[in-house]
Design a protein around this motif. Structure first.
Motif, PDB file in Angstrom:
ATOM      1  N   GLY A  69      -9.463 -48.266  56.508  1.00  0.00           N
ATOM      2  CA  GLY A  69     -10.817 -48.740  56.838  1.00  0.00           C
ATOM      3  C   GLY A  69     -10.895 -50.238  56.612  1.00  0.00           C
ATOM      4  N   LEU A  70     -11.107 -50.961  57.697  1.00  0.00           N
ATOM      5  CA  LEU A  70     -11.129 -52.434  57.605  1.00  0.00           C
ATOM      6  C   LEU A  70     -12.389 -52.976  58.242  1.00  0.00           C
ATOM      7  N   GLY A  71     -13.492 -52.259  58.028  1.00  0.00           N
ATOM      8  CA  GLY A  71     -14.762 -52.726  58.565  1.00  0.00           C
ATOM      9  C   GLY A  71     -15.384 -53.731  57.609  1.00  0.00           C
ATOM     10  N   ARG A  72     -16.710 -53.803  57.666  1.00  0.00           N
ATOM     11  CA  ARG A  72     -17.453 -54.749  56.816  1.00  0.00           C
ATOM     12  C   ARG A  72     -17.056 -54.622  55.348  1.00  0.00           C
ATOM     13  N   HIS A  73     -17.039 -53.385  54.870  1.00  0.00           N
ATOM     14  CA  HIS A  73     -16.795 -53.172  53.442  1.00  0.00           C
ATOM     15  C   HIS A  73     -15.294 -53.145  53.132  1.00  0.00           C
ATOM     16  N   GLY A  74     -14.512 -52.583  54.014  1.00  0.00           N
ATOM     17  CA  GLY A  74     -13.067 -52.504  53.790  1.00  0.00           C
ATOM     18  C   GLY A  74     -12.437 -53.884  53.662  1.00  0.00           C
ATOM     19  N   CYS A  94      -4.991 -49.773  57.512  1.00  0.00           N
ATOM     20  CA  CYS A  94      -5.161 -48.859  58.638  1.00  0.00           C
ATOM     21  C   CYS A  94      -6.573 -48.949  59.186  1.00  0.00           C
ATOM     22  N   ARG A  95      -6.699 -48.961  60.486  1.00  0.00           N
ATOM     23  CA  ARG A  95      -7.961 -48.724  61.191  1.00  0.00           C
ATOM     24  C   ARG A  95      -7.575 -48.168  62.543  1.00  0.00           C
ATOM     25  N   ARG A  96      -8.522 -47.595  63.271  1.00  0.00           N
ATOM     26  CA  ARG A  96      -8.127 -46.983  64.551  1.00  0.00           C
ATOM     27  C   ARG A  96      -7.779 -48.040  65.589  1.00  0.00           C
ATOM     28  N   SER A  97      -8.493 -49.164  65.563  1.00  0.00           N
ATOM     29  CA  SER A  97      -8.270 -50.175  66.589  1.00  0.00           C
ATOM     30  C   SER A  97      -7.040 -51.028  66.261  1.00  0.00           C
ATOM     31  N   ALA A  98      -5.954 -50.809  67.021  1.00  0.00           N
ATOM     32  CA  ALA A  98      -4.735 -51.602  66.811  1.00  0.00           C
ATOM     33  C   ALA A  98      -4.991 -53.052  67.228  1.00  0.00           C
ATOM     34  N   VAL A 130      -9.846 -45.535  50.334  1.00  0.00           N
ATOM     35  CA  VAL A 130     -10.476 -45.077  51.575  1.00  0.00           C
ATOM     36  C   VAL A 130     -11.846 -45.726  51.738  1.00  0.00           C
ATOM     37  N   VAL A 131     -11.977 -46.568  52.759  1.00  0.00           N
ATOM     38  CA  VAL A 131     -13.252 -47.260  53.011  1.00  0.00           C
ATOM     39  C   VAL A 131     -13.647 -47.049  54.475  1.00  0.00           C
ATOM     40  N   THR A 132     -13.611 -45.797  54.868  1.00  0.00           N
ATOM     41  CA  THR A 132     -13.980 -45.415  56.238  1.00  0.00           C
ATOM     42  C   THR A 132     -15.381 -44.814  56.195  1.00  0.00           C
ATOM     43  N   PRO A 133     -15.977 -44.535  57.342  1.00  0.00           N
ATOM     44  CA  PRO A 133     -17.209 -43.740  57.313  1.00  0.00           C
ATOM     45  C   PRO A 133     -16.941 -42.397  56.621  1.00  0.00           C
ATOM     46  N   ILE A 153     -12.054 -43.257  46.768  1.00  0.00           N
ATOM     47  CA  ILE A 153     -12.824 -43.055  48.004  1.00  0.00           C
ATOM     48  C   ILE A 153     -14.203 -43.690  47.841  1.00  0.00           C
ATOM     49  N   GLU A 154     -14.585 -44.508  48.831  1.00  0.00           N
ATOM     50  CA  GLU A 154     -15.906 -45.144  48.785  1.00  0.00           C
ATOM     51  C   GLU A 154     -17.004 -44.080  48.830  1.00  0.00           C
ATOM     52  N   LYS A 155     -18.131 -44.417  48.274  1.00  0.00           N
ATOM     53  CA  LYS A 155     -19.285 -43.512  48.351  1.00  0.00           C
ATOM     54  C   LYS A 155     -19.796 -43.473  49.789  1.00  0.00           C
ATOM     55  N   PRO A 156     -20.394 -42.422  50.257  1.00  0.00           N
ATOM     56  CA  PRO A 156     -20.460 -41.116  49.622  1.00  0.00           C
ATOM     57  C   PRO A 156     -19.113 -40.404  49.762  1.00  0.00           C
ATOM     58  N   GLN A 182     -18.613 -45.234  43.277  1.00  0.00           N
ATOM     59  CA  GLN A 182     -20.070 -45.408  43.128  1.00  0.00           C
ATOM     60  C   GLN A 182     -20.231 -46.791  42.508  1.00  0.00           C
ATOM     61  N   THR A 183     -20.175 -47.793  43.363  1.00  0.00           N
ATOM     62  CA  THR A 183     -20.002 -49.172  42.899  1.00  0.00           C
ATOM     63  C   THR A 183     -21.171 -49.713  42.080  1.00  0.00           C
ATOM     64  N   MET A 184     -22.386 -49.134  42.305  1.00  0.00           N
ATOM     65  CA  MET A 184     -23.551 -49.660  41.569  1.00  0.00           C
ATOM     66  C   MET A 184     -23.410 -49.480  40.056  1.00  0.00           C
ATOM     67  N   ARG A 220     -26.940 -45.602  65.360  1.00  0.00           N
ATOM     68  CA  ARG A 220     -26.338 -45.274  66.654  1.00  0.00           C
ATOM     69  C   ARG A 220     -25.071 -44.446  66.445  1.00  0.00           C
ATOM     70  N   ARG A 221     -24.446 -44.604  65.244  1.00  0.00           N
ATOM     71  CA  ARG A 221     -23.217 -43.841  64.957  1.00  0.00           C
ATOM     72  C   ARG A 221     -23.523 -42.803  63.877  1.00  0.00           C
ATOM     73  N   ALA A 222     -24.619 -42.062  64.097  1.00  0.00           N
ATOM     74  CA  ALA A 222     -25.079 -41.123  63.063  1.00  0.00           C
ATOM     75  C   ALA A 222     -24.015 -40.090  62.713  1.00  0.00           C
ATOM     76  N   ASP A 224     -21.043 -40.565  62.063  1.00  0.00           N
ATOM     77  CA  ASP A 224     -20.220 -41.087  60.965  1.00  0.00           C
ATOM     78  C   ASP A 224     -20.703 -40.575  59.604  1.00  0.00           C
ATOM     79  N   TYR A 225     -22.020 -40.312  59.524  1.00  0.00           N
ATOM     80  CA  TYR A 225     -22.617 -39.826  58.281  1.00  0.00           C
ATOM     81  C   TYR A 225     -23.057 -38.360  58.421  1.00  0.00           C
ATOM     82  N   GLY A 226     -22.383 -37.630  59.328  1.00  0.00           N
ATOM     83  CA  GLY A 226     -22.702 -36.219  59.522  1.00  0.00           C
ATOM     84  C   GLY A 226     -24.130 -36.023  60.015  1.00  0.00           C
TER      85      GLY A 226
HETATM   86  N1  NAP Z   1     -20.483 -49.314  47.735  1.00  0.00           N
HETATM   87  C1  NAP Z   1     -21.192 -50.038  48.566  1.00  0.00           C
HETATM   88  O1  NAP Z   1     -22.067 -50.791  48.168  1.00  0.00           O
HETATM   89  C2  NAP Z   1     -20.903 -49.941  50.027  1.00  0.00           C
HETATM   90  C3  NAP Z   1     -21.315 -50.961  50.903  1.00  0.00           C
HETATM   91  C4  NAP Z   1     -21.005 -50.835  52.253  1.00  0.00           C
HETATM   92  C5  NAP Z   1     -20.311 -49.716  52.721  1.00  0.00           C
HETATM   93  N2  NAP Z   1     -19.931 -48.756  51.846  1.00  0.00           N
HETATM   94  C6  NAP Z   1     -19.194 -47.550  52.318  1.00  0.00           C
HETATM   95  O2  NAP Z   1     -17.938 -47.958  52.852  1.00  0.00           O
HETATM   96  C7  NAP Z   1     -17.582 -47.147  53.939  1.00  0.00           C
HETATM   97  C8  NAP Z   1     -17.295 -48.037  55.164  1.00  0.00           C
HETATM   98  O3  NAP Z   1     -18.444 -48.763  55.487  1.00  0.00           O
HETATM   99  P1  NAP Z   1     -18.374 -50.035  56.466  1.00  0.00           P
HETATM  100  O4  NAP Z   1     -19.739 -50.631  56.456  1.00  0.00           O
HETATM  101  O5  NAP Z   1     -17.211 -50.890  56.145  1.00  0.00           O
HETATM  102  O6  NAP Z   1     -18.137 -49.298  57.867  1.00  0.00           O
HETATM  103  P2  NAP Z   1     -17.581 -49.952  59.207  1.00  0.00           P
HETATM  104  O7  NAP Z   1     -17.878 -51.407  59.259  1.00  0.00           O
HETATM  105  O8  NAP Z   1     -18.063 -49.069  60.308  1.00  0.00           O
HETATM  106  O9  NAP Z   1     -15.985 -49.801  59.080  1.00  0.00           O
HETATM  107  C9  NAP Z   1     -15.361 -48.559  59.107  1.00  0.00           C
HETATM  108  C10 NAP Z   1     -13.858 -48.764  59.175  1.00  0.00           C
HETATM  109  O10 NAP Z   1     -13.234 -47.482  59.114  1.00  0.00           O
HETATM  110  C11 NAP Z   1     -12.281 -47.398  60.178  1.00  0.00           C
HETATM  111  N3  NAP Z   1     -12.105 -46.009  60.607  1.00  0.00           N
HETATM  112  C12 NAP Z   1     -13.021 -45.173  61.134  1.00  0.00           C
HETATM  113  N4  NAP Z   1     -12.454 -43.981  61.390  1.00  0.00           N
HETATM  114  C13 NAP Z   1     -11.164 -44.075  61.021  1.00  0.00           C
HETATM  115  C14 NAP Z   1     -10.062 -43.176  61.057  1.00  0.00           C
HETATM  116  N5  NAP Z   1     -10.182 -41.936  61.518  1.00  0.00           N
HETATM  117  N6  NAP Z   1      -8.865 -43.618  60.615  1.00  0.00           N
HETATM  118  C15 NAP Z   1      -8.720 -44.871  60.131  1.00  0.00           C
HETATM  119  N7  NAP Z   1      -9.724 -45.773  60.078  1.00  0.00           N
HETATM  120  C16 NAP Z   1     -10.931 -45.370  60.515  1.00  0.00           C
HETATM  121  C17 NAP Z   1     -12.856 -48.246  61.281  1.00  0.00           C
HETATM  122  O11 NAP Z   1     -11.830 -48.647  62.153  1.00  0.00           O
HETATM  123  P3  NAP Z   1     -12.092 -48.882  63.722  1.00  0.00           P
HETATM  124  O12 NAP Z   1     -13.318 -49.765  63.788  1.00  0.00           O
HETATM  125  O13 NAP Z   1     -10.850 -49.538  64.174  1.00  0.00           O
HETATM  126  O14 NAP Z   1     -12.359 -47.546  64.312  1.00  0.00           O
HETATM  127  C18 NAP Z   1     -13.399 -49.428  60.481  1.00  0.00           C
HETATM  128  O15 NAP Z   1     -12.378 -50.351  60.209  1.00  0.00           O
HETATM  129  C19 NAP Z   1     -18.738 -46.168  54.140  1.00  0.00           C
HETATM  130  O16 NAP Z   1     -18.433 -44.963  53.481  1.00  0.00           O
HETATM  131  C20 NAP Z   1     -19.917 -46.830  53.445  1.00  0.00           C
HETATM  132  O17 NAP Z   1     -20.858 -45.895  52.942  1.00  0.00           O
HETATM  133  C21 NAP Z   1     -20.201 -48.848  50.522  1.00  0.00           C
END
Ligand code: NAP
Length: 381
Positions: A69-74, A94-98, A130-133, A153-156, A182-184, A220-222, A224-226
């Protein structure tokens, strides 16, 4: 930098340290050296990868982290592992988008995998973050457990209690260390409040607020959170803080939810909880307004302690209109989470926030949804 003290692996699992084997500890330079001891029988019984972590650290190599997971939080996790943790090494990402992952990895000299199973199988990955949805957490968590690699594993922890229980049961059965981020719990204002509640006298109630701005991109990606909304996404933080601050399980939940439409995820939750000892808690969670407010208020008979993490202040209100206020130095909660995880791994001590903690928080979310659906209080066992 030092991540942990030389607590023996065996001791933390309640095993006597009769036959001894060396364990390791971070030294000042950030490299690792041998210092501690643990029970040889226990070491033999450890899953292969914690044993592998120990073997690696024993020869002075940093722990190899595989980040999924390499999104905003990853990307925050990646930055801390690369810049702030000399005892750890970003082995692979790792992320899905190469198209996005390959250049990210190349710039940082780490391996890239578009499939999480390949990252987990990589022998240079000793522990998995693990920092994926949350919809992905179950499959990834079970795969890491099968590979016997400790995981954070990131919350939840999962989108619902059933999935969370499956991950926790699997990790326990295989003796694979599992921490929920549970980072808080690592927020500096929360820590300051926790240190002050003893001065508040007889506790009366606890109030927790977490209001953030709307996130239409998440809704829009509901899936992701079931299909769940703000309650699972951010409400889980304050639900977990109830257990953390009171040290008690929750006995009863009442919840009211607001959804923009019948099939849309919730954007506001008002929750009333009661702990097993009867301590009332009120929670206000939403993404309906601009601006951010996050605070815990511990209301005691002698004083009210307020921790406000949006302004990094903590104050104590006492009789006669007196208020003692102080600014708290911010600290990155992700870094503290990683340090706590790696420190526990290295010491072989229990995870500071367990899989069960993550499971309980998700079960509280389940109870809230059930209460909102039935318009009735839900009792927890
Ligand atoms: N503790 C906190 O304060 C805090 C703050 C923010 C977020 N979070 C948690 O962190 C997690 C991620 O949040 P985010 O905001 O970073 O989400 P995000 O920006 O949507 O990023 C999600 C990442 O996961 C990757 N991903 C999705 N499905 C995957 C799969 N099957 N295999 C490998 N990689 C996959 C995505 O890759 P692609 O885009 O390439 O598909 C993307 O890099 C969530 O659980 C969120 O609740 C926690």
């Amino acid at each position: 930098m030092r991540l942990g003290a030389s607590v023996p692996w065996g001791a933390s699992h309640g095993h006597p340290c009769r036959t001894i084997t060396m364990a390791s500890q971070y030294c000042q330079s950030g490299a690792l050296r041998l210092t501690g001891w643990c029970h040889r029988g226990r070491l033999r019984g450890l899953p292969s990868s914690p044993r592998e972590v120990l073997r690696r650290t024993a020869v002075g190599q940093p722990i190899g982290i595989g980040l999924i997971g390499l999104g905003r939080h990853g990307r925050r996790y990646a930055k801390h592992v690369l810049e702030d943790l000399p005892g750890a090494r970003l082995a692979a990402v790792c992320r899905r988008s190469a198209a996005e992952g390959t250049p990210f990895a190349a710039e940082r000299g780490v391996r890239f995998y578009p499939d999480y199973r390949d990252l987990i199988a990589d022998p240079t990955v000793q522990t998995v973050v693990v920092v994926t949805p949350p919809i992905c957490a179950r499959a990834i968590g079970l795969e890491a457990v099968r590979a016997r690699k400790p995981l954070l594993i990131e919350k939840p922890l999962a989108t619902n209690g059933e999935e969370a229980r499956e991950i926790v049961r699997a990790a326990e059965a295989a003796s694979v260390p599992l921490m929920t981020a549970q980072t808080m719990r690592f927020d500096a204002t929360v820590a300051a409040l926790r240190a002050l509640v003893g001065a508040a006298g007889l506790r009366r109630y606890l109030s927790l607020t977490m209001r953030l701005e709307p996130r239409p991109d998440i809704w829009r990606r509901a899936a992701d959170y079931g299909g769940r909304g703000v309650l699972l996404e951010i409400g889980i933080h304050v639900l977990d803080l109830v257990r953390y601050l009171t040290g008690e399980e929750v006995a009863e939940v009442r919840c009211d939810l607001e959804r923009p439409g019948p099939d849309q995820p919730d954007v506001r939750a008002w929750i009333h909880l009661r702990t097993r000892a009867g301590f009332p808690c009120v929670l206000d969670v939403s993404r309906v307004s601009s601006g951010r407010v996050g605070r815990v208020e511990w209301v005691g008979a002698d004083a009210q302690i307020v921790a406000d993490w949006s302004t990094h202040t903590v104050w104590k209100a006492i009789g006669g209109g007196q208020v003692e206020q102080r600014q708290v130095e911010e600290r990155p909660t992700v870094l503290a989470t990683l340090q706590a995880f790696l420190g526990a791994l290295e010491r072989g001590s229990p995870m500071p926030i367990t899989g069960l903690d993550g499971q309980r928080a998700v079960e509280l979310v389940d109870a809230c949804y059930e209460s909102a659906e039935t318009s009735k209080p839900v009792k927890l066992g």
